[in-house]
Design an enzyme around this catalytic site. Sequence first.
Site, PDB file in Angstrom:
ATOM      1  CG  LEU A 160      -1.915  -1.210   1.259  1.00 39.48           C
ATOM      2  CD1 LEU A 160      -2.789  -1.163   2.512  1.00 39.48           C
ATOM      3  CD2 LEU A 160      -2.804  -1.275   0.016  1.00 39.48           C
ATOM      4  CB  SER A 161       2.457   3.180  -1.620  1.00 38.29           C
ATOM      5  OG  SER A 161       2.468   2.603  -2.870  1.00 38.29           O
ATOM      6  CG  ASP A 191       3.581   3.175  -5.599  1.00 36.09           C
ATOM      7  OD1 ASP A 191       2.598   2.920  -6.306  1.00 36.09           O
ATOM      8  OD2 ASP A 191       4.440   2.329  -5.285  1.00 36.09           O
TER       9      ASP A 191
HETATM   10  C1  GLA Z   1       5.059  -0.895  -6.892  1.00 32.82           C
HETATM   11  C2  GLA Z   1       5.833   0.213  -7.577  1.00 32.82           C
HETATM   12  C3  GLA Z   1       4.942   0.977  -8.571  1.00 32.82           C
HETATM   13  C4  GLA Z   1       4.216   0.037  -9.505  1.00 32.82           C
HETATM   14  C5  GLA Z   1       3.567  -1.117  -8.741  1.00 32.82           C
HETATM   15  C6  GLA Z   1       3.006  -2.163  -9.666  1.00 32.82           C
HETATM   16  O1  GLA Z   1       4.079  -0.365  -6.081  1.00 32.82           O
HETATM   17  O2  GLA Z   1       6.339   1.120  -6.625  1.00 32.82           O
HETATM   18  O3  GLA Z   1       5.707   1.918  -9.265  1.00 32.82           O
HETATM   19  O4  GLA Z   1       5.077  -0.429 -10.507  1.00 32.82           O
HETATM   20  O5  GLA Z   1       4.474  -1.762  -7.863  1.00 32.82           O
HETATM   21  O6  GLA Z   1       1.972  -1.630 -10.417  1.00 32.82           O
END
Ligand code: GLA
Length: 415
Positions: free
Chosen positions: A141-142, A194
């Site tokens: 979830l970043s 993200d």
């Molecule tokens: C991670 C990366 C994003 C993206 C996703 C997959 O979250 O940080 O940049 O590539 O995976 O969609």
Amino acid sequence: MTDELKTQSTDNKNPSRLSSIKGKFEDAFGSPPTFIASAPGRVNLIGEHTDYNDGYVFPVAIDKYINIAVRERSDRRVVVHALDVNESWDFCLDTLPSIPRQAPAWSRYLIGVASLLQAAEKKIAGIDAVITGDVPIGAGLSSSAALSVAATLAFLTAGSETEMLISEKDKTELAELCQRVEHEFAGVKCGIMDQTISLLGQENCGLFLDCRSLTYEQVPLNLTDHVIAICNTRVKRELAASEYNKRRAECEKGVEILSQWLPGITSLRDITLPDFKKHEEELPALTQKRCRYVIEENTRVVEAVSVLKARNQQTDESLIAFGNLMNASHNGLRDDYQVSCMELDLLTDIARDITGVVGSRMTGAGFGGCTVSIVHKDALAAFESHVTTGYHEKIGVEPEIYLCHVSGGAHVFWR
Ligand code: GLA
């Protein structure tokens, strides 16, 4: 562009979620913070692994945040307590970007942000800071993008000593800077999705982002009687970094080979499905699968956004079409791109069997982490119980379920 990120100087904008971090800052440093920089995590509704292929994505910012309480220092030191992992670290802005081996993983993001801001000749200042948040770490979830974005606002605000306006254009530039932090200081060759959604998220809107031009559209979700439910497998994403970089290399290899027949292409974004079908046999089997998935996913994102806009005019089948595209996206990630795992597949299978679930897919890089589902509100109780018991029966642990409110992007709250 109108929606500028304006730092708030009034108490009435301070949500109660921030009162505990203020207290903790005071416990650590003896007096209150000057401001709190707050950046949300994200969930991607569709458009996975397309960003680093110059394609389209459609993420939303979620109501889970990394918060950094800050007070400027008169010297060039940065003293930080990361409350959730109970670790501290300090460094000097004049000795960057050297990183001692024993530096905790999270500190690399702050060191990276400070280094790149200085290299870009932005005015930043030494700070005392405490960090805490509720974006689950390593769950797709970043949390790391939210940390970089919050750190960027923390350093810039401390350096400017006053209320600060960041234009939309500046936000996309800051997103690129945070992306470089991930590349250069964490070793993950991530795309731009993200960091961009963490800066540009808007309440109740999905961000339809063209990752080549960085132009975007805020698309109202109008889910009315449906909600976005996130299910966390609680599987640690151990393979994520190495496999992620491998997928990126496989896509680049596909472009290199196909450019013999399709001159002028620079990324998978440039290839249409009919063109791909004409030449796919030229590719090694694995490269072929990877490329097929990305090219199909790009078309799905464009279609998903257009059906959602139709839903805004009250066509109910639209949401079903959106859900079908989410399902197809998951199937491609599972079979062709091969970044899913047994637990993610199980969660999506259980979800799709429940009446009232319009679509369900893995979200983020994969190999663990979370799924995202769109669920009718009347089906929520069934969703929670079926997903919990079905997953527990096979895996032996219960998944975490978050019902997500689509939130606004990163923000600074003044004391
Ligand atoms: C991670 C990366 C994003 C993206 C996703 C997959 O979250 O940080 O940049 O590539 O995976 O969609």
